[in-house]
Design a protein around this motif. Sequence first.
Motif, mmCIF file in Angstrom:
data_model
loop_
_atom_site.group_PDB
_atom_site.id
_atom_site.type_symbol
_atom_site.label_atom_id
_atom_site.label_comp_id
_atom_site.label_asym_id
_atom_site.label_seq_id
_atom_site.Cartn_x
_atom_site.Cartn_y
_atom_site.Cartn_z
ATOM 1 N N THR A 52 0.815 -1.205 0.000
ATOM 2 C CA THR A 52 0.000 0.000 0.000
ATOM 3 C C THR A 52 0.852 1.259 0.000
ATOM 4 O O THR A 52 1.853 1.352 0.697
ATOM 5 N N SER A 53 0.455 2.221 -0.806
ATOM 6 C CA SER A 53 1.028 3.567 -0.754
ATOM 7 C C SER A 53 0.070 4.414 0.073
ATOM 8 O O SER A 53 -0.788 3.882 0.771
ATOM 9 N N GLY A 54 0.215 5.690 0.008
ATOM 10 C CA GLY A 54 -0.758 6.588 0.630
ATOM 11 C C GLY A 54 -0.323 7.215 1.935
ATOM 12 O O GLY A 54 -0.978 8.131 2.429
ATOM 13 N N ALA A 55 0.789 6.718 2.507
ATOM 14 C CA ALA A 55 1.186 7.240 3.823
ATOM 15 C C ALA A 55 1.550 8.724 3.744
ATOM 16 O O ALA A 55 1.061 9.534 4.540
ATOM 17 N N VAL A 56 2.381 9.070 2.787
ATOM 18 C CA VAL A 56 2.851 10.458 2.700
ATOM 19 C C VAL A 56 1.681 11.395 2.375
ATOM 20 O O VAL A 56 1.483 12.424 3.033
ATOM 21 N N ALA A 57 0.886 10.997 1.386
ATOM 22 C CA ALA A 57 -0.259 11.835 0.998
ATOM 23 C C ALA A 57 -1.210 12.032 2.174
ATOM 24 O O ALA A 57 -1.685 13.143 2.442
ATOM 25 N N CYS A 58 -1.461 10.969 2.893
ATOM 26 C CA CYS A 58 -2.381 11.019 4.035
ATOM 27 C C CYS A 58 -1.795 11.858 5.174
ATOM 28 O O CYS A 58 -2.471 12.716 5.760
ATOM 29 N N GLY A 59 -0.508 11.667 5.467
ATOM 30 C CA GLY A 59 0.144 12.417 6.536
ATOM 31 C C GLY A 59 0.150 13.910 6.257
ATOM 32 O O GLY A 59 0.000 14.733 7.159
ATOM 33 N N ARG A 60 0.293 14.248 4.983
ATOM 34 C CA ARG A 60 0.296 15.658 4.573
ATOM 35 C C ARG A 60 -1.034 16.322 4.941
ATOM 36 O O ARG A 60 -1.074 17.474 5.333
ATOM 37 N N SER A 61 -2.117 15.556 4.806
ATOM 38 C CA SER A 61 -3.434 16.133 5.102
ATOM 39 C C SER A 61 -3.692 16.178 6.610
ATOM 40 O O SER A 61 -4.607 16.850 7.071
ATOM 41 N N LEU A 62 -2.904 15.429 7.375
ATOM 42 C CA LEU A 62 -3.159 15.339 8.819
ATOM 43 C C LEU A 62 -2.332 16.298 9.657
ATOM 44 O O LEU A 62 -2.733 16.676 10.750
ATOM 45 N N CYS A 63 -1.156 16.637 9.163
ATOM 46 C CA CYS A 63 -0.312 17.470 10.031
ATOM 47 C C CYS A 63 0.600 18.371 9.234
ATOM 48 O O CYS A 63 1.111 17.991 8.175
ATOM 49 N N GLN A 64 0.748 19.571 9.757
ATOM 50 C CA GLN A 64 1.566 20.560 9.071
ATOM 51 C C GLN A 64 2.960 20.570 9.674
ATOM 52 O O GLN A 64 3.112 20.549 10.903
ATOM 53 N N ALA A 65 3.960 20.602 8.810
ATOM 54 C CA ALA A 65 5.334 20.594 9.307
ATOM 55 C C ALA A 65 5.685 21.929 9.958
ATOM 56 O O ALA A 65 5.213 22.977 9.527
ATOM 57 N N ALA A 66 6.509 21.853 10.991
ATOM 58 C CA ALA A 66 6.970 23.081 11.659
ATOM 59 C C ALA A 66 7.808 23.907 10.682
ATOM 60 O O ALA A 66 8.477 23.330 9.812
ATOM 61 N N PRO A 67 7.764 25.224 10.821
ATOM 62 C CA PRO A 67 8.582 26.059 9.933
ATOM 63 C C PRO A 67 10.058 25.662 10.071
ATOM 64 O O PRO A 67 10.508 25.327 11.164
ATOM 65 N N GLY A 68 10.753 25.668 8.958
ATOM 66 C CA GLY A 68 12.188 25.387 9.010
ATOM 67 C C GLY A 68 12.563 23.943 8.695
ATOM 68 O O GLY A 68 13.725 23.653 8.446
ATOM 69 N N LEU A 69 11.591 23.042 8.692
ATOM 70 C CA LEU A 69 11.924 21.657 8.321
ATOM 71 C C LEU A 69 12.240 21.606 6.830
ATOM 72 O O LEU A 69 11.520 22.204 6.023
ATOM 73 N N ASP A 70 13.300 20.898 6.481
ATOM 74 C CA ASP A 70 13.605 20.811 5.049
ATOM 75 C C ASP A 70 12.660 19.797 4.393
ATOM 76 O O ASP A 70 11.873 19.130 5.072
ATOM 77 N N GLU A 71 12.785 19.717 3.081
ATOM 78 C CA GLU A 71 11.837 18.891 2.315
ATOM 79 C C GLU A 71 11.862 17.416 2.737
ATOM 80 O O GLU A 71 10.820 16.765 2.843
ATOM 81 N N VAL A 72 13.062 16.928 2.980
ATOM 82 C CA VAL A 72 13.195 15.524 3.377
ATOM 83 C C VAL A 72 12.537 15.296 4.734
ATOM 84 O O VAL A 72 11.785 14.336 4.929
#
Length: 255
Positions: free
Chosen positions: A46-66
């Motif tokens: 199954t895929s979907g983890a990254v897409a789903c996580g993106r909708s659930l939580c916003q990254a703190a400012p300053g986190l790089d793309e990785v």
Amino acid sequence: MKRIVVKVGSNVLTREDGTLDTTRVSALTDQIQALRSRGIEVILVTSGAVACGRSLCQAAPGLDEVQQRQLHAAVGQVRLMDLYYRLFADYGIRVGQILSMKKNFEPGEEYENQRRCMEGMLRSGVLPIVNENDAVSITELMFTDNDELSGLVAAMMGADTLIILSNIDGLYDGDPSAPGSRVIARVRPSEDLSTVIGEAHSSAGRGGMHTKYGVAKRLSAGGIRVLLACGKRDDVLTLLADNPAGIVHTEFSVQ
Ligand code: GLU
């Protein structure tokens, strides 16, 4: 079909806004249960983890793309497994999670450990659910996408069939969005259709037709049949198993 790997792409599992499409996941769960009740062993990639996580939580400012991707994968994977856990539990089916990395598929101890683990799960009636360990594996250490991962899992586990579900019906003989383009029903190992493959990439995951084609050619040459179909079509899995003529798809046959 005796032992199959079913790979489901991010675009099938998530809605436009990235949230999990629980109705779709539920329908796929029902179908996997139906296949299992016929004695078919199923491994789910199954895929979907990254897409789903993106909708659930916003990254703190300053986190790089990785770091953002790692964060979203870690958060989304839990949500994804929580849903699978509950839906399959309704059928009394136990699920187990395998988070894999490219290096685990190099010949050696880790490969054998992973294979034995999944074999043990299947023998115990547990449904293995596999994804890439996206929180840990980054950049050049990653699989091209989960299509590649699913092909490696199918070969590792001696599956007879790999079913790759995405948001299109299969391999088209032209641009999938152009009127008049048609899905190619069957590709034989001797046929080279690499020139007809479009450049389109998944909007939610990393996949595209190029890797699907490469994986399908490699596997079918090695004796594993590969079916490409649209995971958003009703009863796609049960139709592919029982009445493949009843659903548009591409088969990479073994002869
Ligand atoms: N492993 C990624 C995820 O779960 C998807 C990779 C892909 O798109 O193939 O989000």
